[in-house]
Motif scaffolding. Structure first.
Motif, PDB file in Angstrom:
ATOM      1  N   UNK A 165      40.616 -34.163  10.280  1.00 25.77           N
ATOM      2  CA  UNK A 165      39.867 -33.261  11.118  1.00 25.77           C
ATOM      3  C   UNK A 165      40.655 -33.088  12.373  1.00 25.77           C
ATOM      4  N   UNK A 166      41.398 -32.364  12.626  1.00 27.34           N
ATOM      5  CA  UNK A 166      42.218 -32.316  13.649  1.00 27.34           C
ATOM      6  C   UNK A 166      41.137 -31.828  14.827  1.00 27.34           C
ATOM      7  N   UNK A 167      40.296 -30.861  14.568  1.00 22.91           N
ATOM      8  CA  UNK A 167      39.239 -30.749  15.771  1.00 22.91           C
ATOM      9  C   UNK A 167      38.551 -31.890  16.259  1.00 22.91           C
ATOM     10  N   UNK A 168      38.149 -32.838  15.593  1.00 20.46           N
ATOM     11  CA  UNK A 168      37.608 -33.985  15.893  1.00 20.46           C
ATOM     12  C   UNK A 168      38.436 -34.963  16.301  1.00 20.46           C
ATOM     13  N   UNK A 169      39.736 -35.096  15.964  1.00 19.67           N
ATOM     14  CA  UNK A 169      40.576 -35.789  16.411  1.00 19.67           C
ATOM     15  C   UNK A 169      40.972 -35.518  17.961  1.00 19.67           C
ATOM     16  N   UNK A 170      41.143 -34.379  18.436  1.00 21.04           N
ATOM     17  CA  UNK A 170      41.521 -33.872  19.654  1.00 21.04           C
ATOM     18  C   UNK A 170      40.294 -33.755  20.471  1.00 21.04           C
ATOM     19  N   UNK A 171      39.018 -33.652  19.900  1.00 23.61           N
ATOM     20  CA  UNK A 171      37.881 -33.951  20.777  1.00 23.61           C
ATOM     21  C   UNK A 171      37.606 -35.368  20.988  1.00 23.61           C
ATOM     22  N   UNK A 172      38.485 -36.316  20.788  1.00 23.73           N
ATOM     23  CA  UNK A 172      38.180 -37.760  20.651  1.00 23.73           C
ATOM     24  C   UNK A 172      37.147 -38.351  19.979  1.00 23.73           C
ATOM     25  N   UNK A 177      36.533 -39.767  17.353  1.00 25.53           N
ATOM     26  CA  UNK A 177      37.497 -40.597  16.188  1.00 25.53           C
ATOM     27  C   UNK A 177      36.452 -41.180  15.220  1.00 25.53           C
ATOM     28  N   UNK A 178      35.415 -41.603  15.306  1.00 26.54           N
ATOM     29  CA  UNK A 178      34.355 -41.751  14.242  1.00 26.54           C
ATOM     30  C   UNK A 178      34.247 -40.818  13.035  1.00 26.54           C
ATOM     31  N   UNK A 179      34.062 -39.658  13.603  1.00 24.99           N
ATOM     32  CA  UNK A 179      33.757 -38.402  12.460  1.00 24.99           C
ATOM     33  C   UNK A 179      35.385 -38.392  11.954  1.00 24.99           C
ATOM     34  N   UNK A 180      36.404 -38.638  12.379  1.00 26.25           N
ATOM     35  CA  UNK A 180      38.065 -38.510  11.764  1.00 26.25           C
ATOM     36  C   UNK A 180      37.932 -39.547  10.668  1.00 26.25           C
ATOM     37  N   UNK A 181      37.404 -40.834  11.076  1.00 21.64           N
ATOM     38  CA  UNK A 181      37.391 -41.947  10.278  1.00 21.64           C
ATOM     39  C   UNK A 181      36.531 -41.619   8.850  1.00 21.64           C
ATOM     40  N   UNK A 182      35.439 -41.199   9.082  1.00 22.77           N
ATOM     41  CA  UNK A 182      34.229 -41.161   8.159  1.00 22.77           C
ATOM     42  C   UNK A 182      34.808 -40.199   7.293  1.00 22.77           C
ATOM     43  N   UNK A 183      35.543 -38.912   7.608  1.00 26.73           N
ATOM     44  CA  UNK A 183      35.988 -37.876   6.937  1.00 26.73           C
ATOM     45  C   UNK A 183      37.077 -38.416   5.881  1.00 26.73           C
ATOM     46  N   UNK A 184      37.835 -39.304   6.457  1.00 25.63           N
ATOM     47  CA  UNK A 184      38.836 -39.787   5.529  1.00 25.63           C
ATOM     48  C   UNK A 184      38.355 -41.023   4.585  1.00 25.63           C
ATOM     49  N   UNK A 185      37.321 -41.524   4.904  1.00 24.46           N
ATOM     50  CA  UNK A 185      36.891 -42.464   4.092  1.00 24.46           C
ATOM     51  C   UNK A 185      36.033 -42.126   3.016  1.00 24.46           C
ATOM     52  N   UNK A 186      35.494 -40.688   3.120  1.00 26.80           N
ATOM     53  CA  UNK A 186      34.771 -39.808   2.101  1.00 26.80           C
ATOM     54  C   UNK A 186      35.549 -39.721   0.931  1.00 26.80           C
ATOM     55  N   UNK A 187      36.819 -39.437   1.461  1.00 29.54           N
ATOM     56  CA  UNK A 187      37.843 -38.598   0.537  1.00 29.54           C
ATOM     57  C   UNK A 187      38.362 -40.095  -0.457  1.00 29.54           C
ATOM     58  N   UNK A 188      38.502 -41.235   0.373  1.00 26.73           N
ATOM     59  CA  UNK A 188      39.100 -42.461  -0.047  1.00 26.73           C
ATOM     60  C   UNK A 188      38.338 -42.983  -1.087  1.00 26.73           C
ATOM     61  N   UNK A 189      36.942 -42.645  -0.862  1.00 34.65           N
ATOM     62  CA  UNK A 189      35.918 -43.165  -1.824  1.00 34.65           C
ATOM     63  C   UNK A 189      35.856 -42.423  -3.053  1.00 34.65           C
TER      64      UNK A 189
END
Length: 219
Positions: free
Chosen positions: A96-103, A105-117
């Protein structure tokens, strides 16, 4: 390095707007001649590709929220579930580039975690965009992806971007083997592929793998 050794470090792909079924069939038939690490195709073509690759041992990569990463987490999860159901063994997920560049980071991490699950042990690669990132951002996203369970950082989506060897070194020097690095964008020759390997990459993504492999003999 032999053609076979290099092929084992390469993901190849047929992901483009005008890819026809005939073109896909021809591409897969040609790809079956090499022991590629994986083959990536659009979600629509995963069921057919699964049939065409049956018995080869070559995994299918599913692109998730590709290339821009702007889908909601729920949409990414749906795509990942479809990919798993239809035989994909790896996922290239744009962060989630929008979340990343908005700093955020928690949203970015949870986004990846959901797909990893959803991946349930299958390889997930977090796709970033190194041309637009500072060195500090490259390291930050690599740490986030590592903590979220991604196995790889993929340096970009490959569409119109170029990864430099120093991009790879920045991540590898900071994290070592804590997360693997897959380079995409800009590797067009065997010489360039070798330079990336020397920089520390674990895989190379290329939509023109055959040209690269043919160049191995000239090294």
């Amino acid at each position: 390095m032999t053609k076979e050794e290099l092929a084992r470090m390469m993901d190849t792909s047929l992901i483009k707007i005008d890819a026809t079924e005939t073109e896909l069939r021809n591409f897969i038939e040609k790809s079956k001649k090499y022991p590629f690490a994986a083959v990536a195709v659009d979600l629509f073509y995963i069921p057919l590709t699964f049939k065409l690759l049956k018995g080869t041992g070559i995994p299918i990569v599913a692109p998730i929220s590709y290339p821009l990463g702007g889908m909601t987490t729920e949409a990414k999860v749906y795509q990942a579930e479809y990919a798993v159901k239809n035989g994909a063994m790896e996922m290239d997920m744009s962060i989630n580039f929008a979340a990343f560049w908005s700093r955020d980071y928690d949203t970015v991490r949870k986004d990846i975690e959901a797909v990893v699950k959803v991946a349930d042990g299958r390889i997930v690669k977090a796709v970033i965009y190194v041309p637009e990132m500072t060195d500090e951002e490259k390291v930050e996203i690599a740490k986030i992806a590592r903590d979220a369970g991604a196995r790889f950082i993929k340096t970009c989506c490959g569409f119109g971007c170029v990864t430099k060897t120093r991009d790879v070194r920045v991540i590898k020097e900071a994290l070592g083997d804590e997360i693997k690095v897959m380079v995409a964008g800009g590797v067009r020759t065997a010489k360039q592929a070798l330079a990336m390997i020397e920089a520390g990459v674990d895989r190379i993504a290329s939509s023109t793998p055959f040209d690269i492999l043919e160049g191995v003999e000239t090294l």
